[in-house]
Write an enzyme that holds these catalytic residues in place. Structure first.
Site, PDB file in Angstrom:
ATOM      1  N   TYR A  72      29.624  28.665  33.463  1.00 21.56           N
ATOM      2  CA  TYR A  72      31.028  28.234  33.564  1.00 21.56           C
ATOM      3  C   TYR A  72      31.772  28.546  32.274  1.00 21.56           C
ATOM      4  O   TYR A  72      32.894  29.051  32.292  1.00 21.56           O
ATOM      5  CB  TYR A  72      31.097  26.730  33.853  1.00 21.56           C
ATOM      6  CG  TYR A  72      32.506  26.267  34.165  1.00 21.56           C
ATOM      7  CD1 TYR A  72      32.937  26.164  35.481  1.00 21.56           C
ATOM      8  CD2 TYR A  72      33.394  25.945  33.142  1.00 21.56           C
ATOM      9  CE1 TYR A  72      34.230  25.761  35.780  1.00 21.56           C
ATOM     10  CE2 TYR A  72      34.688  25.536  33.428  1.00 21.56           C
ATOM     11  CZ  TYR A  72      35.105  25.444  34.738  1.00 21.56           C
ATOM     12  OH  TYR A  72      36.391  25.043  35.036  1.00 21.56           O
ATOM     13  N   PHE A 124      57.585  46.136  38.444  1.00 21.96           N
ATOM     14  CA  PHE A 124      56.872  46.077  39.726  1.00 21.96           C
ATOM     15  C   PHE A 124      57.327  44.836  40.501  1.00 21.96           C
ATOM     16  O   PHE A 124      57.822  43.876  39.910  1.00 21.96           O
ATOM     17  CB  PHE A 124      55.359  46.047  39.487  1.00 21.96           C
ATOM     18  CG  PHE A 124      54.593  46.047  40.773  1.00 21.96           C
ATOM     19  CD1 PHE A 124      54.652  47.136  41.634  1.00 21.96           C
ATOM     20  CD2 PHE A 124      53.840  44.946  41.151  1.00 21.96           C
ATOM     21  CE1 PHE A 124      53.974  47.120  42.849  1.00 21.96           C
ATOM     22  CE2 PHE A 124      53.156  44.936  42.371  1.00 21.96           C
ATOM     23  CZ  PHE A 124      53.223  46.022  43.216  1.00 21.96           C
ATOM     24  N   ASP A 125      57.138  44.836  41.832  1.00 23.82           N
ATOM     25  CA  ASP A 125      57.734  43.751  42.639  1.00 23.82           C
ATOM     26  C   ASP A 125      57.185  42.360  42.316  1.00 23.82           C
ATOM     27  O   ASP A 125      57.938  41.389  42.335  1.00 23.82           O
ATOM     28  CB  ASP A 125      57.678  44.046  44.149  1.00 23.82           C
ATOM     29  CG  ASP A 125      56.304  44.381  44.666  1.00 23.82           C
ATOM     30  OD1 ASP A 125      55.441  44.723  43.848  1.00 23.82           O
ATOM     31  OD2 ASP A 125      56.095  44.315  45.883  1.00 23.82           O
ATOM     32  N   ASP A 215      52.979  46.036  30.982  1.00 18.69           N
ATOM     33  CA  ASP A 215      52.346  45.833  32.286  1.00 18.69           C
ATOM     34  C   ASP A 215      51.451  47.064  32.432  1.00 18.69           C
ATOM     35  O   ASP A 215      51.913  48.155  32.742  1.00 18.69           O
ATOM     36  CB  ASP A 215      53.426  45.767  33.368  1.00 18.69           C
ATOM     37  CG  ASP A 215      52.841  45.690  34.765  1.00 18.69           C
ATOM     38  OD1 ASP A 215      51.607  45.814  34.912  1.00 18.69           O
ATOM     39  OD2 ASP A 215      53.613  45.517  35.716  1.00 18.69           O
ATOM     40  N   ALA A 217      48.667  48.097  34.213  1.00 15.13           N
ATOM     41  CA  ALA A 217      47.746  48.359  35.335  1.00 15.13           C
ATOM     42  C   ALA A 217      47.191  49.787  35.321  1.00 15.13           C
ATOM     43  O   ALA A 217      46.021  50.006  35.608  1.00 15.13           O
ATOM     44  CB  ALA A 217      48.470  48.089  36.650  1.00 15.13           C
ATOM     45  N   LYS A 258      43.333  48.495  39.303  1.00 17.77           N
ATOM     46  CA  LYS A 258      43.746  49.900  39.254  1.00 17.77           C
ATOM     47  C   LYS A 258      42.824  50.638  38.268  1.00 17.77           C
ATOM     48  O   LYS A 258      41.715  50.993  38.617  1.00 17.77           O
ATOM     49  CB  LYS A 258      45.213  50.007  38.833  1.00 17.77           C
ATOM     50  CG  LYS A 258      46.188  49.662  39.949  1.00 17.77           C
ATOM     51  CD  LYS A 258      46.465  48.208  40.044  1.00 17.77           C
ATOM     52  CE  LYS A 258      47.626  47.867  40.949  1.00 17.77           C
ATOM     53  NZ  LYS A 258      47.732  46.413  41.168  1.00 17.77           N
ATOM     54  N   HIS A 450      58.637  42.221  52.189  1.00 12.69           N
ATOM     55  CA  HIS A 450      58.004  43.382  52.847  1.00 12.69           C
ATOM     56  C   HIS A 450      56.584  43.103  53.322  1.00 12.69           C
ATOM     57  O   HIS A 450      56.117  43.711  54.263  1.00 12.69           O
ATOM     58  CB  HIS A 450      58.037  44.600  51.920  1.00 12.69           C
ATOM     59  CG  HIS A 450      57.266  44.437  50.663  1.00 12.69           C
ATOM     60  ND1 HIS A 450      57.654  43.553  49.673  1.00 12.69           N
ATOM     61  CD2 HIS A 450      56.108  45.000  50.232  1.00 12.69           C
ATOM     62  CE1 HIS A 450      56.783  43.617  48.686  1.00 12.69           C
ATOM     63  NE2 HIS A 450      55.842  44.476  49.005  1.00 12.69           N
TER      64      HIS A 450
HETATM   65  N1  F0G Z   1      51.933  45.597  37.881  1.00 11.82           N
HETATM   66  C1  F0G Z   1      51.914  46.789  38.492  1.00 11.82           C
HETATM   67  C2  F0G Z   1      52.513  47.972  37.812  1.00 11.82           C
HETATM   68  C3  F0G Z   1      51.332  46.911  39.750  1.00 11.82           C
HETATM   69  O1  F0G Z   1      51.329  48.091  40.347  1.00 11.82           O
HETATM   70  C4  F0G Z   1      50.755  45.762  40.358  1.00 11.82           C
HETATM   71  C5  F0G Z   1      50.152  45.849  41.675  1.00 11.82           C
HETATM   72  C6  F0G Z   1      50.796  44.543  39.672  1.00 11.82           C
HETATM   73  C7  F0G Z   1      51.396  44.502  38.430  1.00 11.82           C
HETATM   74  C8  F0G Z   1      50.217  43.288  40.252  1.00 11.82           C
HETATM   75  O2  F0G Z   1      48.846  43.336  40.212  1.00 11.82           O
HETATM   76  O3  F0G Z   1      48.111  43.344  42.608  1.00 11.82           O
HETATM   77  O4  F0G Z   1      46.545  42.761  40.762  1.00 11.82           O
HETATM   78  O5  F0G Z   1      48.332  41.207  41.391  1.00 11.82           O
HETATM   79  N2  F0G Z   1      50.289  46.827  42.442  1.00 11.82           N
HETATM   80  C9  F0G Z   1      49.677  47.025  43.739  1.00 11.82           C
HETATM   81  C10 F0G Z   1      50.211  48.276  44.338  1.00 11.82           C
HETATM   82  C11 F0G Z   1      49.694  45.862  44.646  1.00 11.82           C
HETATM   83  O6  F0G Z   1      49.915  48.530  45.526  1.00 11.82           O
HETATM   84  O7  F0G Z   1      50.889  49.048  43.667  1.00 11.82           O
HETATM   85  P1  F0G Z   1      47.912  42.619  41.304  1.00 11.82           P
END
Ligand code: F0G
Length: 459
Positions: A72, A124-125, A215, A217, A258, A450
């Site tokens: 843990y 990102f969304d 950010d 990823a 990613k 979406h």
């Molecule tokens: N930032 C970026 C640039 C992303 O592309 C994503 C996720 C996230 C943050 C959020 O990360 O999914 O681990 O919570 N992108 C995916 C996509 C969902 O299909 O582009 P997460």
């Protein structure tokens, strides 16, 4: 003869795919209310919905899974992960989270307040969602070249320094908690940010005394583009470029799904101890204790290994060349695609592809649905549905570009699969003049609609 590129791995385990008939797909997509997220995986043949959490792990990663430490607190796997991240990025403080948006939730709980403005390059969304959920505003400062798919700017993820300056002039330093730079910039096509631009953002932020958060990823893919497109970095290794990139930030949020090449996971990494301490409270509340934060020990072990593999030049070269191979096939057939091609996906410009479908009828979603019906290939809409409504006026926000994203999972599909996708999209392209109507909304959620939207076909 120059030897062609070939994947630096071979296949040890295979997973079945599910070919289907058009007549079945017509039924399935109707039952799914014309939302591709609602399809079952066996109703999809080639799945290009996302490159997130869909990659194939290596034998070394699977091996690491067996030695994960599930303690843990104080797990050895956490220590391994922390050491890997710190040596790669230079950030000393690490908090694991269960995925990228969880890292955003934890960090923004500390940093973002109602009324704040958060500038960045096409957030990102989920990033935008976490900002707007806190009654703050995400302000897009991406360069204008990003809005023109035919403009060959090598770094379309770059921030426009004039736009950034303007945000500070209009809203004032006090309302701006940080600048977020997304590397690579997913929303406008997996487009990279140059080292030069990262340096400009850094010195700008220093002038105002404001933190820069990446950010990150797809940071490794960003480093690959810097190596290939920015002269001064031609001879640098990927790891050297990665280190230099992160030296220009105060911290990062990461979706490990990613470039970490794992199926689940994320983290926050920071320079500042005070900020780290504040974030730990939220991490413990939302995610888990500070040495696991929503990840099991075995997953942290696989991630440590995935980050190493994901930052090798050989891997990145074959990864990105596969994406560009698909892009080249589409371009050669006259299909409008975002150029130069980005890192993780090919973005098809639906507005140009289907000029007869009105924007109000969701032209990018219409194209993604046509592709599915044609072939069983699942892509994703990056257009008006994703852009959501304005939080104040509740009007549809029409983005600069209506896109369909073909995201390529890492180490999963072969060149034959890419040929199949290109042929499928070409078939739709050939009959584009006959596609004149789109869809209307039956149900939508108030935020990030979406994912769960329900649609019906226009008569
Ligand atoms: N930032 C970026 C640039 C992303 O592309 C994503 C996720 C996230 C943050 C959020 O990360 O999914 O681990 O919570 N992108 C995916 C996509 C969902 O299909 O582009 P997460």
């Amino acid at each position: 003869m120059i030897l062609p590129y070939a994947e630096p791995y071979k296949i040890k385990m295979v997973e079945p795919m599910y070919p289907s008939r058009r007549i079945d797909r017509e039924q399935w997509i109707k039952e799914a209310r014309f939302n591709l997220f609602n399809l079952k995986s066996h109703q999809v043949f080639i799945d290009l919905l996302t490159d997130s959490g869909t990659g194939a792990m290596s034998q070394e990663q699977w091996g690491a899974m067996m030695t994960g430490d599930e303690s843990y607190a104080g797990s050895h796997s956490f220590e391994m992960l922390k050491d890997t991240i710190t040596s790669m990025t230079g950030f000393p403080y690490i908090l694991p989270t269960h995925q990228g948006r969880a890292a955003e939730n934890v960090l923004f709980s500390v940093m973002v307040r109602a009324g704040d403005v958060v500038p960045g390059n096409s957030h990102f969304d989920t990033t935008k969602g976490h900002i707007e959920f806190r009654k703050a505003t995400a302000f897009d400062c991406t360069i204008d070249a990003a809005g023109d798919t035919a403009n060959h700017h090598p770094f379309k993820g770059n921030l426009d320094m004039g736009k950034l300056e303007n945000v500070f002039q209009v809203y004032g330093r006090e309302r701006i908690p940080m600048i977020i730079v997304t590397i690579t910039c997913n929303t406008n096509g997996g487009q990279p940010v140059s080292m030069e631009n990262l340096k400009e953002v850094r010195s700008f932020a220093d002038r105002y005394g404001i933190p820069v958060i990446f950010d990150a990823a797809r940071f490794a893919e960003n480093a690959y583009f810097i190596k290939n497109r920015e002269k001064a970095y031609k001879r640098h290794s990927i790891r050297q470029i990665v280190k230099e990139m992160f030296s220009l930030a105060d911290g990062m949020t990461m979706s490990s799904k990613k470039d970490g090449i794992v199926n689940m996971g994320g983290f926050i990494a920071l320079n500042d101890e005070t900020l780290y301490r504040q974030a730990t409270t939220f991490n413990i509340m939302f995610e888990g204790y500070i040495t696991y934060g929503g990840m099991s020990g075995r997953d942290m072990a696989a991630l440590a290994r995935g980050l190493e593999e994901g930052t090798t030049f050989e891997y990145l070269e074959s990864r990105i060349k596969q994406v560009h191979y698909l892009g080249g096939l589409l371009r050669d057939r006259g299909i409008p695609v975002q150029e130069p091609f980005g890192g993780h996906a090919i973005f098809v410009e639906a507005g140009k592809f289907l000029p007869l479908v009105p924007r109000e009828e969701f032209v990018a979603q219409t194209l993604a649905l046509e592709l599915y019906l044609e072939s069983g290939v699942r892509a994703v809409e990056i257009g008006t549905l994703l852009a959501d409504r304005d939080p104040e006026t509740r009007e549809n926000r029409y983005p600069r570009l209506e896109m369909v994203r073909l995201a390529i999972p890492r180490r999963v599909y072969t060149r034959n699969h890419m040929d199949y996708v290109a042929a499928a999209l070409s078939n739709v392209f050939e009959r584009r003049q006959a596609i004149t109507r789109g869809y209307r909304i039956l149900y939508e959620a108030p935020l990030m609609r979406h994912f769960t939207i329900e649609l019906e076909k226009m008569p």
